[in-house]
Structure formats: C-alpha cells, structure tokens
Design a protein around this motif. Structure first.
Motif, PDB file in Angstrom:
ATOM      1  N   TRP A   1     -62.308  59.613 -17.454  1.00 31.79           N
ATOM      2  CA  TRP A   1     -62.611  59.928 -18.857  1.00 31.79           C
ATOM      3  C   TRP A   1     -61.688  59.168 -19.798  1.00 31.79           C
ATOM      4  O   TRP A   1     -62.119  58.697 -20.848  1.00 31.79           O
ATOM      5  CB  TRP A   1     -62.513  61.452 -19.095  1.00 31.79           C
ATOM      6  CG  TRP A   1     -63.710  62.178 -18.564  1.00 31.79           C
ATOM      7  CD1 TRP A   1     -63.786  62.937 -17.432  1.00 31.79           C
ATOM      8  CD2 TRP A   1     -65.032  62.187 -19.129  1.00 31.79           C
ATOM      9  NE1 TRP A   1     -65.064  63.405 -17.260  1.00 31.79           N
ATOM     10  CE2 TRP A   1     -65.849  62.969 -18.290  1.00 31.79           C
ATOM     11  CE3 TRP A   1     -65.593  61.600 -20.264  1.00 31.79           C
ATOM     12  CZ2 TRP A   1     -67.209  63.184 -18.546  1.00 31.79           C
ATOM     13  CZ3 TRP A   1     -66.943  61.802 -20.534  1.00 31.79           C
ATOM     14  CH2 TRP A   1     -67.741  62.589 -19.681  1.00 31.79           C
TER      15      TRP A   1
ATOM     16  N   LYS B   1     -67.548  65.273 -23.630  1.00 25.82           N
ATOM     17  CA  LYS B   1     -68.010  65.039 -22.253  1.00 25.82           C
ATOM     18  C   LYS B   1     -69.521  65.218 -22.157  1.00 25.82           C
ATOM     19  O   LYS B   1     -70.042  65.782 -21.182  1.00 25.82           O
ATOM     20  CB  LYS B   1     -67.281  65.957 -21.262  1.00 25.82           C
ATOM     21  CG  LYS B   1     -65.789  65.688 -21.223  1.00 25.82           C
ATOM     22  CD  LYS B   1     -65.131  66.227 -19.973  1.00 25.82           C
ATOM     23  CE  LYS B   1     -63.757  65.628 -19.846  1.00 25.82           C
ATOM     24  NZ  LYS B   1     -62.745  66.364 -19.224  1.00 25.82           N
ATOM     25  N   ASP B   2     -70.211  64.750 -23.184  1.00 21.48           N
ATOM     26  CA  ASP B   2     -71.663  64.892 -23.274  1.00 21.48           C
ATOM     27  C   ASP B   2     -72.302  63.594 -22.758  1.00 21.48           C
ATOM     28  O   ASP B   2     -72.528  62.649 -23.513  1.00 21.48           O
ATOM     29  CB  ASP B   2     -72.021  65.157 -24.742  1.00 21.48           C
ATOM     30  CG  ASP B   2     -73.507  65.385 -24.952  1.00 21.48           C
ATOM     31  OD1 ASP B   2     -74.308  65.061 -24.050  1.00 21.48           O
ATOM     32  OD2 ASP B   2     -73.860  65.875 -26.043  1.00 21.48           O
ATOM     33  N   THR B   3     -72.587  63.556 -21.464  1.00 20.58           N
ATOM     34  CA  THR B   3     -73.063  62.306 -20.862  1.00 20.58           C
ATOM     35  C   THR B   3     -74.460  61.926 -21.361  1.00 20.58           C
ATOM     36  O   THR B   3     -74.787  60.758 -21.437  1.00 20.58           O
ATOM     37  CB  THR B   3     -73.081  62.398 -19.320  1.00 20.58           C
ATOM     38  OG1 THR B   3     -73.762  63.595 -18.937  1.00 20.58           O
ATOM     39  CG2 THR B   3     -71.677  62.417 -18.757  1.00 20.58           C
ATOM     40  N   LYS B   4     -75.270  62.910 -21.708  1.00 20.31           N
ATOM     41  CA  LYS B   4     -76.604  62.608 -22.253  1.00 20.31           C
ATOM     42  C   LYS B   4     -76.451  61.865 -23.586  1.00 20.31           C
ATOM     43  O   LYS B   4     -77.074  60.831 -23.811  1.00 20.31           O
ATOM     44  CB  LYS B   4     -77.371  63.934 -22.421  1.00 20.31           C
ATOM     45  CG  LYS B   4     -78.564  63.900 -23.348  1.00 20.31           C
ATOM     46  CD  LYS B   4     -79.834  63.542 -22.605  1.00 20.31           C
ATOM     47  CE  LYS B   4     -81.098  63.689 -23.447  1.00 20.31           C
ATOM     48  NZ  LYS B   4     -81.209  62.749 -24.552  1.00 20.31           N
TER      49      LYS B   4
ATOM     50  N   THR C   1     -78.661  56.366 -14.799  1.00 30.36           N
ATOM     51  CA  THR C   1     -79.182  56.691 -13.479  1.00 30.36           C
ATOM     52  C   THR C   1     -79.318  55.408 -12.676  1.00 30.36           C
ATOM     53  O   THR C   1     -79.831  54.422 -13.178  1.00 30.36           O
ATOM     54  CB  THR C   1     -80.577  57.337 -13.621  1.00 30.36           C
ATOM     55  OG1 THR C   1     -80.474  58.409 -14.558  1.00 30.36           O
ATOM     56  CG2 THR C   1     -81.072  57.876 -12.295  1.00 30.36           C
TER      57      THR C   1
ATOM     58  N   THR D   1     -72.433  55.978 -17.768  1.00 27.62           N
ATOM     59  CA  THR D   1     -73.522  56.953 -17.624  1.00 27.62           C
ATOM     60  C   THR D   1     -74.814  56.238 -17.249  1.00 27.62           C
ATOM     61  O   THR D   1     -74.883  55.017 -17.260  1.00 27.62           O
ATOM     62  CB  THR D   1     -73.766  57.724 -18.941  1.00 27.62           C
ATOM     63  OG1 THR D   1     -74.067  56.789 -19.973  1.00 27.62           O
ATOM     64  CG2 THR D   1     -72.568  58.562 -19.338  1.00 27.62           C
TER      65      THR D   1
ATOM     66  N   GLU E   1     -76.767  59.913 -10.475  1.00 29.85           N
ATOM     67  CA  GLU E   1     -76.508  60.118 -11.903  1.00 29.85           C
ATOM     68  C   GLU E   1     -75.061  59.736 -12.156  1.00 29.85           C
ATOM     69  O   GLU E   1     -74.153  60.401 -11.669  1.00 29.85           O
ATOM     70  CB  GLU E   1     -76.732  61.592 -12.289  1.00 29.85           C
ATOM     71  CG  GLU E   1     -78.178  62.042 -12.297  1.00 29.85           C
ATOM     72  CD  GLU E   1     -79.001  61.423 -13.419  1.00 29.85           C
ATOM     73  OE1 GLU E   1     -78.408  60.891 -14.388  1.00 29.85           O
ATOM     74  OE2 GLU E   1     -80.241  61.448 -13.314  1.00 29.85           O
ATOM     75  N   ARG E   2     -74.870  58.675 -12.893  1.00 33.18           N
ATOM     76  CA  ARG E   2     -73.499  58.238 -13.129  1.00 33.18           C
ATOM     77  C   ARG E   2     -72.838  59.081 -14.202  1.00 33.18           C
ATOM     78  O   ARG E   2     -73.464  59.474 -15.179  1.00 33.18           O
ATOM     79  CB  ARG E   2     -73.493  56.778 -13.577  1.00 33.18           C
ATOM     80  CG  ARG E   2     -74.146  55.874 -12.568  1.00 33.18           C
ATOM     81  CD  ARG E   2     -73.607  54.504 -12.708  1.00 33.18           C
ATOM     82  NE  ARG E   2     -72.170  54.511 -12.470  1.00 33.18           N
ATOM     83  CZ  ARG E   2     -71.453  53.425 -12.246  1.00 33.18           C
ATOM     84  NH1 ARG E   2     -72.017  52.247 -12.279  1.00 33.18           N
ATOM     85  NH2 ARG E   2     -70.168  53.503 -12.023  1.00 33.18           N
ATOM     86  N   SER E   3     -71.537  59.339 -14.004  1.00 36.09           N
ATOM     87  CA  SER E   3     -70.760  60.107 -14.970  1.00 36.09           C
ATOM     88  C   SER E   3     -69.285  59.940 -14.631  1.00 36.09           C
ATOM     89  O   SER E   3     -68.934  59.865 -13.450  1.00 36.09           O
ATOM     90  CB  SER E   3     -71.165  61.577 -14.878  1.00 36.09           C
ATOM     91  OG  SER E   3     -70.124  62.409 -15.313  1.00 36.09           O
TER      92      SER E   3
ATOM     93  N   LYS F   1     -65.773  61.102 -13.600  1.00 33.97           N
ATOM     94  CA  LYS F   1     -65.503  62.321 -12.830  1.00 33.97           C
ATOM     95  C   LYS F   1     -64.075  62.824 -13.031  1.00 33.97           C
ATOM     96  O   LYS F   1     -63.878  63.953 -13.452  1.00 33.97           O
ATOM     97  CB  LYS F   1     -65.776  62.066 -11.352  1.00 33.97           C
ATOM     98  CG  LYS F   1     -67.229  61.602 -11.168  1.00 33.97           C
ATOM     99  CD  LYS F   1     -67.908  62.053  -9.939  1.00 33.97           C
ATOM    100  CE  LYS F   1     -69.422  61.891 -10.032  1.00 33.97           C
ATOM    101  NZ  LYS F   1     -69.888  60.577 -10.534  1.00 33.97           N
TER     102      LYS F   1
END
Ligand code: HEC
Length: 153
Positions: A71, A121-124, A53, A51, A62-64, A66
């Motif tokens: 995951w 899956k809460d990237t924040k 930026t 995660t 914005e990295r995440s 996918k």
C-alpha cells in the motif's frame, strides 16, 4: 486625515512589493521526454498495475495491494505522479499557459482522486480512477506529443 490614510496605504503596498521574494531558482534538469519516461510512465504503471483482473491459465486473479508495504508503494507512486504535474508546469516544459496547464490540472485531479482511493483502500475506485487517469495522459498526448499528434490532425 483621509489623505494620510491613503498615503499610508500606498506606502504599505509599495513596501510589500519591494520585499516580494525573488522567483525561486528552479532548475529543470530532465527534458519533458525524460520526465515522461522516468517519472510519469513508471509511477503510473505502478498505480495501474495495483488493481484489475488478470486471467491466466491458473484462473482469474483479482489484483490488489496486500501488505502494508504494497500500500505504501502504490501511494508513493501516486504522490510522485501527481506532484510531477507541478514539474510539467515549469518553464521550459510548459508549452503554453492555457491548454497545457489545463491538461496538467486534469492529470493532477485524477492523481488526487487516486490518492484518496488508496487511502480508503478502495480497489474498485482505484481501478476506475486509473482509467480516467489514463484518459488525461492521452488527451495531452493527442495535442502535444510529436509522435502521435499528427495522427489526430
Ligand atoms: C500536459 C501534457 C502531458 C500530460 C498530462 C502527460 N504527458 Fe506524457 N508526454 C507529453 C509530451 C509533450 C510528450 C512528448 C515529449 C517529447 O518527445 O519531447 C510526452 C511523452 C510521453 C511518453 C513517451 C516518452 C518517450 O520516451 O518518448 C510517455 C511514455 C508518456 N508521455 C507517459 C505519460 C503518462 C503515463 C501520462 C499520464 C499519467 C502522461 N504522459 C501525461 C505530455 C504530457
């Protein structure tokens, strides 16, 4: 009657002690330094890299994770990291039974929060927990890592 009960209780206690399983035959293979380099750092890098930026010439990314595979990969890293804490608590890696253990527990606590954030899956949250996780590494290194502990004396 009471005597009999006490005697029976003692007998049960003694029997329980006698049948206590022997200590598991743990055999730590890697030195702490290698466990850090080959397990902790690698797994943490995967978790931290998932995660955040990134600003490049092309713009802001914005990295995440996918795909499902992404995951699974980040969760695997978090699970490896948190369980490596148990390896750090084994002799001869543990350097004492107090501060060392607390430092490991802090790291594992953030690792558990990371796994929960990944499951949601809460990237924040993953990004925020990643920062707290980093602090737990530093806290231990300031006290125990030969290369840097002298800097903080
Ligand atoms: C309980 C204490 C403790 C915690 C928590 C801890 N470390 Fe370490 N770490 C050490 C010690 C001690 C060393 C020094 C090992 C040596 O040189 O013998 C070290 C060294 C390292 C090194 C240098 C290895 C090398 O090749 O010299 C890295 C990289 C590292 N740790 C990464 C991490 C990361 C990433 C985390 C958190 C996710 C972390 N560590 C958490 C105790 C800890």
């Amino acid at each position: 009657m009471r005597k009999v009960v006490i005697a029976a209780a003692l007998f049960v206690t003694a029997a329980a002690c006698n049948s206590a399983p022997p200590a598991p035959p743990f055999k730590p293979i890697a030195e702490t330094k290698d466990l850090m380099e080959f397990v902790m750092e690698r797994q943490a890098d995967i978790v931290w890299g998932a995660t955040g930026t990134i600003i490049t010439e092309a713009g802001v990314e914005e990295r995440s994770p996918k795909t499902d595979e992404d995951w699974i990969a980040v969760k695997a890293a978090a699970v490896n990291l948190v369980e490596a804490g148990n390896l750090l608590m084994l002799a001869p890696r543990a350097q004492d039974g107090d501060r060392w253990m607390k430092n490991v527990q802090s790291m594992m606590g953030q690792g558990e929060k990371m796994i929960a954030a990944i499951d949601r899956k809460d990237t924040k949250a993953m990004f925020d927990v990643g920062s707290d996780l980093y602090d737990t590494c530093t806290t231990c290194h300031m006290h125990y890592m030969p290369a840097i502990k002298d800097l903080y004396r």
